[in-house]
Motif scaffolding. Structure first.
Motif, mmCIF file in Angstrom:
data_model
loop_
_atom_site.group_PDB
_atom_site.id
_atom_site.type_symbol
_atom_site.label_atom_id
_atom_site.label_comp_id
_atom_site.label_asym_id
_atom_site.label_seq_id
_atom_site.Cartn_x
_atom_site.Cartn_y
_atom_site.Cartn_z
ATOM 1 N N GLN A 5 33.975 45.528 36.676
ATOM 2 C CA GLN A 5 34.860 44.455 36.370
ATOM 3 C C GLN A 5 34.717 44.320 34.672
ATOM 4 N N ALA A 6 33.798 44.424 34.538
ATOM 5 C CA ALA A 6 33.527 44.230 32.656
ATOM 6 C C ALA A 6 34.042 45.531 32.055
ATOM 7 N N GLN A 53 48.242 42.734 41.696
ATOM 8 C CA GLN A 53 47.450 43.649 41.648
ATOM 9 C C GLN A 53 47.191 44.565 43.044
ATOM 10 N N ASP A 86 41.694 41.404 38.826
ATOM 11 C CA ASP A 86 40.283 40.686 39.413
ATOM 12 C C ASP A 86 39.743 41.462 40.776
ATOM 13 N N LEU A 87 38.737 42.202 40.716
ATOM 14 C CA LEU A 87 38.354 42.932 41.762
ATOM 15 C C LEU A 87 37.633 41.914 43.029
ATOM 16 N N GLY A 88 37.210 40.907 42.396
ATOM 17 C CA GLY A 88 36.798 39.955 43.107
ATOM 18 C C GLY A 88 37.782 39.573 44.455
ATOM 19 N N LEU A 135 30.245 45.114 41.643
ATOM 20 C CA LEU A 135 31.514 44.844 41.134
ATOM 21 C C LEU A 135 31.647 44.094 39.754
ATOM 22 N N THR A 136 30.429 43.450 39.473
ATOM 23 C CA THR A 136 30.617 42.630 38.236
ATOM 24 C C THR A 136 30.582 43.506 37.145
ATOM 25 N N TRP A 162 34.742 48.074 49.541
ATOM 26 C CA TRP A 162 33.920 48.710 48.124
ATOM 27 C C TRP A 162 32.607 49.576 48.839
ATOM 28 N N LEU A 196 36.537 47.468 32.994
ATOM 29 C CA LEU A 196 38.158 47.782 33.387
ATOM 30 C C LEU A 196 38.742 47.838 32.029
ATOM 31 N N THR A 248 37.340 52.265 34.679
ATOM 32 C CA THR A 248 36.413 52.212 33.818
ATOM 33 C C THR A 248 36.171 53.407 32.966
#
Length: 489
Positions: free
Chosen positions: A114-115, A67, A95-97, A110-111, A104, A117, A44
């Motif tokens: 993720q947004a 990944q 995709d971190l999920g 995480l959302t 974590w 990244l 980030t």
């Protein structure tokens, strides 16, 4: 999850062909071929993953994408151990999920991460890999050569990694030492990710506080003490050489770093000698490395002249000119070239690998308490000082200069074991000796200035007067220091 255990080494790019041939000739080596790897490292804007001590990468090989996230691990000497998680994906953005939820930190959203990244840097390189069976161990050797790119800049990447697939970590060192007999290799503390963040201008500035004492405790066993001394000094060695590489265009700062590197290497040699672990081939290796560092005293002295204008030259009208001369001479030492020459020295990397091997094997001999052992080492070191600087005998300037190395060695023994004794009495005891070592350095600085300005009779007379005045003050300090009661008795 895989627990990655690897040994990372750097090599000069011109040695790739020789390394490839050497690995092909290893007993039990099976080539797995070469492939081009494209890697994007994500984080980030505020480096949230970095702050969690995580590294996130997407690796591409042709149409395949994977990944990977690496979580907090440990580097001991040169052995890297870090948990990693790998997931096959179809796109170029992670995709971190898809990673396990338990990796974590508590409360992580995480959302939001993720947004935000984005790709911070890339490492693109050709990897030739082998599997090598060594007794009951299986090791993957990967030879990587390419570039790291970030923020419109790039730097070369030349690494060889030994990853343990099964068996004992000792196998990594055995194979690395075989190769280091022929090709110049050195320990690589900085990962590709660390170097990428640094190149992108998002890495922390490398700093290292001056070491007052080693972090020893009285309840340590001798073997624990031996391992801790080696591990701490090896870590500092690798960090100091990286700091030198980053500051070769700042000669005054760089001179101090070179001195600290020399002290670190000397401390390692001293530790091996004290524990009866200094093997003849290692003693030769230390001698070869020290020979490459014989400029360090001159560098320190020139830095004194260039950086302490008022303290050294006082109100002389030509003080600025003299400082500039010293700075030019300091620049002329060409620190960048000296570092490259050091890295090209086969004994340099061989010594590092031998030290890592000893650190892993540990110290098996010796009886008695650590406090008694430390007291004995301090007593022996300061006895040598009394022999080099006997009480009641005035020393000449040459004798003072020659005593500098013996004084360095004694001060390093105090640095190694000083934490085992009362801090106040230790500082009081060391203070005049440290002042004396600084005085020897200034004497050397005056001598170098005299050599640079040999045709200036007035300056030579001024330097002679300053030298005699300093020598008188040093003599008073030495006599007082020799009469002190040692703090370890």
């Amino acid at each position: 999850m895989d627990a990655e255990i690897e040994l990372k080494l750097f090599f000069p790019p011109e040695h790739k062909s020789a390394l490839t041939s050497l690995i092909n000739d290893l007993n039990g080596a099976q080539s797995k071929g070469a492939k081009q790897l494209f890697n994007g490292y994500f984080d980030t804007p505020d480096l949230q993953l970095r702050r969690w001590d995580m590294g996130l990468r997407v690796r591409g090989i042709d149409d395949f994408r994977e990944q990977t996230i690496k979580t907090a691990g440990k580097v001991a000497g040169g052995i890297h151990s870090r948990p990693e998680y790998n997931v096959t994906i179809t796109g170029d953005v992670p995709d971190l999920g898809l990673f396990p939820a338990e990796i974590w930190p508590e409360g992580a959203v995480l959302t939001e991460v993720q947004a935000q990244l984005g790709c911070v840097f890339n490492t693109d390189f050709n990897r030739h890999s082998w599997h090598v069976r060594l007794d009951d161990s299986l090791v993957e050797i990967a030879l990587d050569q390419g570039v790291i790119r970030a923020a419109g800049r790039e730097e070369p990447l030349c690494e060889i990694e030994f990853e343990l697939l099964e068996g004992s970590p000792k196998a990594l060192l055995t194979l690395a030492q075989q190769l280091a007999k022929t090709v110049s290799l050195r320990l690589g503390k900085a990962s590709k990710a660390q170097r990428g963040y640094q190149l992108a201008g998002k890495g922390k500035a490398q700093t290292l506080d001056a070491l007052a004492v080693m972090p020893l405790a009285r309840d340590l066993e001798l073997g624990q003490c031996f391992t801790l001394l080696l591990e701490t000094a090896l870590e500092r060695w690798q960090l100091l050489e990286a700091m030198i590489a980053a500051s070769v265009d700042q000669p005054r700062d760089c001179a101090d770093l070179w001195q600290r590197l020399l002290a670190c290497i000397t401390l390692l040699e001293s530790t091996l000698s004290q524990f009866g672990m200094l093997e003849p081939d290692m003693a030769e290796g230390f001698a070869e490395v020290r020979a490459q560092l014989d400029f360090v005293d001159d560098a320190q002295a020139l830095a004194q002249l260039a950086g302490n204008q008022q303290q050294i030259f006082g109100r002389r009208s030509d003080a600025t000119e003299l400082s500039l001369r010293a700075l030019q001479a300091l620049v002329g030492l060409n620190f960048a070239n000296r570092l490259q020459n050091l890295w090209q020295l086969p004994a340099y990397g061989q010594l590092q690998l031998q030290l890592v091997s000893m650190m892993l094997e540990g110290f098996k001999g010796g009886n008695g308490t650590l406090a008694d052992f430390a007291s004995g080492q301090l007593e022996a070191a300061w006895e040598k000082i009394h022999q080099a600087m006997p009480l009641g005998k005035p020393l000449s300037l040459d004798e003072y200069r020659q005593a500098g190395r013996a004084l360095d060695a004694a001060l390093l023994v105090g640095l190694a074991y000083g934490n085992l004794f009362p801090m106040d009495s230790r500082r009081v005891f060391r203070a005049p000796w440290e002042d004396l070592r600084q005085g020897i350095l200034v004497l050397l600085a005056y001598g170098l200035m005299g050599q640079m300005c040999g045709d200036n009779g007035e300056l030579q007379q001024w330097l002679d007067d300053k030298t005699q005045s300093l020598a008188f003050a040093m003599e008073q300090s030495r006599q007082a220091a020799l009469k002190q009661q040692p703090y370890w008795r």
